[in-house]
Motif scaffolding. Structure first.
Motif, mmCIF file in Angstrom:
data_model
loop_
_atom_site.group_PDB
_atom_site.id
_atom_site.type_symbol
_atom_site.label_atom_id
_atom_site.label_comp_id
_atom_site.label_asym_id
_atom_site.label_seq_id
_atom_site.Cartn_x
_atom_site.Cartn_y
_atom_site.Cartn_z
ATOM 1 N N ALA A 132 0.825 -1.207 0.000
ATOM 2 C CA ALA A 132 0.000 0.000 0.000
ATOM 3 C C ALA A 132 0.863 1.261 0.000
ATOM 4 O O ALA A 132 0.623 2.202 -0.768
ATOM 5 N N GLY A 133 1.888 1.278 0.850
ATOM 6 C CA GLY A 133 2.770 2.440 0.893
ATOM 7 C C GLY A 133 3.510 2.653 -0.408
ATOM 8 O O GLY A 133 3.675 3.785 -0.867
ATOM 9 N N GLU A 134 3.959 1.557 -1.021
ATOM 10 C CA GLU A 134 4.670 1.644 -2.299
ATOM 11 C C GLU A 134 3.787 2.227 -3.388
ATOM 12 O O GLU A 134 4.267 2.937 -4.288
ATOM 13 N N LEU A 135 2.481 1.969 -3.313
ATOM 14 C CA LEU A 135 1.561 2.426 -4.365
ATOM 15 C C LEU A 135 0.834 3.709 -3.990
ATOM 16 O O LEU A 135 -0.104 4.119 -4.668
ATOM 17 N N GLY A 136 1.270 4.369 -2.906
ATOM 18 C CA GLY A 136 0.718 5.668 -2.557
ATOM 19 C C GLY A 136 -0.594 5.639 -1.807
ATOM 20 O O GLY A 136 -1.278 6.664 -1.714
ATOM 21 N N VAL A 137 -0.946 4.484 -1.233
ATOM 22 C CA VAL A 137 -2.173 4.382 -0.442
ATOM 23 C C VAL A 137 -1.908 4.929 0.952
ATOM 24 O O VAL A 137 -0.885 4.607 1.576
ATOM 25 N N ASP A 138 -2.800 5.752 1.465
ATOM 26 C CA ASP A 138 -2.628 6.368 2.788
ATOM 27 C C ASP A 138 -2.532 5.307 3.878
ATOM 28 O O ASP A 138 -3.250 4.297 3.862
ATOM 29 N N ALA A 139 -1.643 5.547 4.835
ATOM 30 C CA ALA A 139 -1.439 4.606 5.943
ATOM 31 C C ALA A 139 -2.657 4.579 6.858
ATOM 32 O O ALA A 139 -3.315 5.601 7.082
ATOM 33 N N HIS A 193 -4.936 -2.489 -12.073
ATOM 34 C CA HIS A 193 -5.729 -2.564 -13.299
ATOM 35 C C HIS A 193 -4.882 -2.561 -14.568
ATOM 36 O O HIS A 193 -5.382 -2.933 -15.629
ATOM 37 N N ASP A 194 -3.624 -2.156 -14.455
ATOM 38 C CA ASP A 194 -2.773 -1.997 -15.637
ATOM 39 C C ASP A 194 -1.541 -2.887 -15.510
ATOM 40 O O ASP A 194 -0.638 -2.596 -14.709
ATOM 41 N N PRO A 195 -1.453 -3.975 -16.289
ATOM 42 C CA PRO A 195 -0.296 -4.873 -16.198
ATOM 43 C C PRO A 195 1.029 -4.190 -16.491
ATOM 44 O O PRO A 195 2.067 -4.574 -15.935
ATOM 45 N N GLU A 196 1.028 -3.187 -17.360
ATOM 46 C CA GLU A 196 2.286 -2.497 -17.664
ATOM 47 C C GLU A 196 2.802 -1.743 -16.443
ATOM 48 O O GLU A 196 3.997 -1.791 -16.128
ATOM 49 N N LEU A 197 1.919 -1.034 -15.756
ATOM 50 C CA LEU A 197 2.337 -0.336 -14.544
ATOM 51 C C LEU A 197 2.774 -1.321 -13.466
ATOM 52 O O LEU A 197 3.676 -1.028 -12.674
ATOM 53 N N ALA A 198 2.153 -2.492 -13.445
ATOM 54 C CA ALA A 198 2.459 -3.497 -12.423
ATOM 55 C C ALA A 198 3.709 -4.301 -12.751
ATOM 56 O O ALA A 198 4.119 -5.156 -11.958
ATOM 57 N N ALA A 199 4.341 -4.034 -13.885
ATOM 58 C CA ALA A 199 5.555 -4.766 -14.254
ATOM 59 C C ALA A 199 6.794 -4.214 -13.553
ATOM 60 O O ALA A 199 7.855 -4.858 -13.558
ATOM 61 N N ARG A 200 6.677 -3.044 -12.931
ATOM 62 C CA ARG A 200 7.828 -2.433 -12.237
ATOM 63 C C ARG A 200 8.218 -3.290 -11.036
ATOM 64 O O ARG A 200 7.378 -3.681 -10.234
ATOM 65 N N ALA A 201 9.516 -3.570 -10.903
ATOM 66 C CA ALA A 201 9.995 -4.404 -9.797
ATOM 67 C C ALA A 201 10.297 -3.546 -8.578
ATOM 68 O O ALA A 201 10.894 -2.469 -8.692
ATOM 69 N N VAL A 202 9.876 -4.015 -7.412
ATOM 70 C CA VAL A 202 10.177 -3.346 -6.153
ATOM 71 C C VAL A 202 10.537 -4.407 -5.121
ATOM 72 O O VAL A 202 10.147 -5.571 -5.237
ATOM 73 N N THR A 203 11.295 -4.010 -4.111
ATOM 74 C CA THR A 203 11.679 -4.929 -3.035
ATOM 75 C C THR A 203 10.779 -4.693 -1.839
ATOM 76 O O THR A 203 10.769 -3.599 -1.262
ATOM 77 N N LEU A 204 10.007 -5.700 -1.488
ATOM 78 C CA LEU A 204 9.127 -5.649 -0.326
ATOM 79 C C LEU A 204 9.298 -6.933 0.466
ATOM 80 O O LEU A 204 9.264 -8.022 -0.092
ATOM 81 N N MET A 205 9.506 -6.807 1.764
ATOM 82 C CA MET A 205 9.628 -7.961 2.646
ATOM 83 C C MET A 205 10.672 -8.962 2.139
ATOM 84 O O MET A 205 10.455 -10.169 2.123
#
Length: 334
Positions: A132-139, A193-205
């Motif tokens: 959620a934090g990575e995608l800009g969702v409020d804590a 909703h967008d597979p292209e936006l979701a293709a970005r790699a991030v390190t979580l846990m």
């Protein structure tokens, strides 16, 4: 009907919800549901959950007296429409929401680890926080006080404990509301909703994966803890539908392959009805074969099976098989 016979009938309910009973089992179950209000209510809840999970929608055999089930089995809205990579998470969230009413007045029920039902939902609130934090969702919880540079696993365990302690100072209803709001916000992000936006790699846990795969991880953990809650309440929770389970299996195999590394004794691994993979060294002959049911494999990776007790088929080098099973079980932080 004796208590043992009654329990045997209840064991058929999850299969019934998916329309997976054979004719003999149907003949056993149908009259019981017509007479037993508690089993009829549980059957209704299970079939509603199947619908929310967007799984197969079974139809009742001709001539069955659905009686008490007719009202409860009306069509229910499914989870939000999202891209395929986020669908398992959307379905798992919908499944947990369907189970939550069963927890009324039972929030102190022991569930898993040292958590009660309230703490289990609080843990999911903490677990979703990273994506959620990575995608800009409020804590939805107070900021973390854990020092930067702390090993991810230590940081994760401490953060989960902090959030659980915080939520135990609030009502279960407040915790549920924040978990649901955060989950809904995640499913409303463009990346869901967008597979292209979701293709970005991030390190979580501790895992560097595309955002799409992190949505799968969220779906996996949400389902695992929904199953934990169901078991604690004595209620059967259906597994994810086959198309979602396949995605979870493929991700788990990839993570397991990375964890084993290129020098482990090679094992030909397969799950029932799926393709085969060689795990371990690609430079040596296969030393063993291992087959698991996809549902059991997910429970093993989720830490709900011990390596020595998971049902399996195997032949060849027992030590090589044990290495795969132990490494799979060690992946769990759930």
């Amino acid at each position: 009907m004796t208590d043992d016979e009654h329990e045997a009938v209840r064991d058929l309910l999850a299969a019934w919800a998916f329309g997976a009973l054979d004719p003999a089992e149907e003949e056993t179950l149908a009259p019981h549901l017509a007479e037993c209000e508690s089993c009829a209510a549980q059957a209704a809840r299970l079939r509603e959950t199947v619908r929310l999970l967007d799984g197969p929608e079974p139809s009742a055999p001709a001539g069955r007296n659905n009686g008490a089930l007719s009202l409860a089995l009306r069509a229910r809205p499914t989870g939000p429409r999202v891209a395929a990579h986020a669908a398992p998470y959307a379905a798992a969230v919908a499944g947990l929401k369907a189970l939550l009413p069963e927890l009324e007045g039972r929030w102190t029920t022991p569930v898993v680890h040292d958590w009660d039902a309230h703490a289990t939902v609080a843990h999911l609130l903490a677990a979703d926080e990273h994506l959620a934090g990575e995608l800009g969702v409020d804590a939805r919880v107070p900021p973390s006080r854990i020092e930067e540079g702390t090993h991810w696993e230590d940081a994760w365990n401490r953060r989960s404990a902090d959030v659980i302690a915080h939520e135990h100072g609030r009502t279960p209803e407040e915790t549920v509301a924040d978990w649901a709001a955060q989950a809904d916000a995640l499913l409303a992000t463009a990346q869901a909703h967008d597979p292209e936006l979701a293709a970005r790699a991030v390190t979580l846990m501790g895992m560097r994966l595309p955002v799409a795969d992190h949505f799968l991880v969220r779906g996996f953990e949400t389902w695992i803890h929904t199953d934990d809650l169901g078991r604690a309440l004595g209620l059967a929770v259906p597994p994810p539908p086959p198309e979602h389970l396949e995605r979870l299996v493929r991700l788990a195999v990839r993570v397991l392959g990375l964890a084993l590394g290129p020098t482990a004794p090679p094992v030909l691994f397969s799950v029932t009805g799926d393709e085969e993979w060689v795990l371990g060294s690609a430079d040596e002959p296969v030393q063993a074969e291992l087959t698991l049911d996809p549902y059991d494999f997910c429970l093993l990776v989720g830490g709900r099976y011990a390596p020595e007790t998971v049902p399996r088929g195997q032949n060849g080098d027992a030590a090589a098989v044990r290495n795969v099973l132990e490494r799979a079980a060690s992946l769990s932080w759930l």
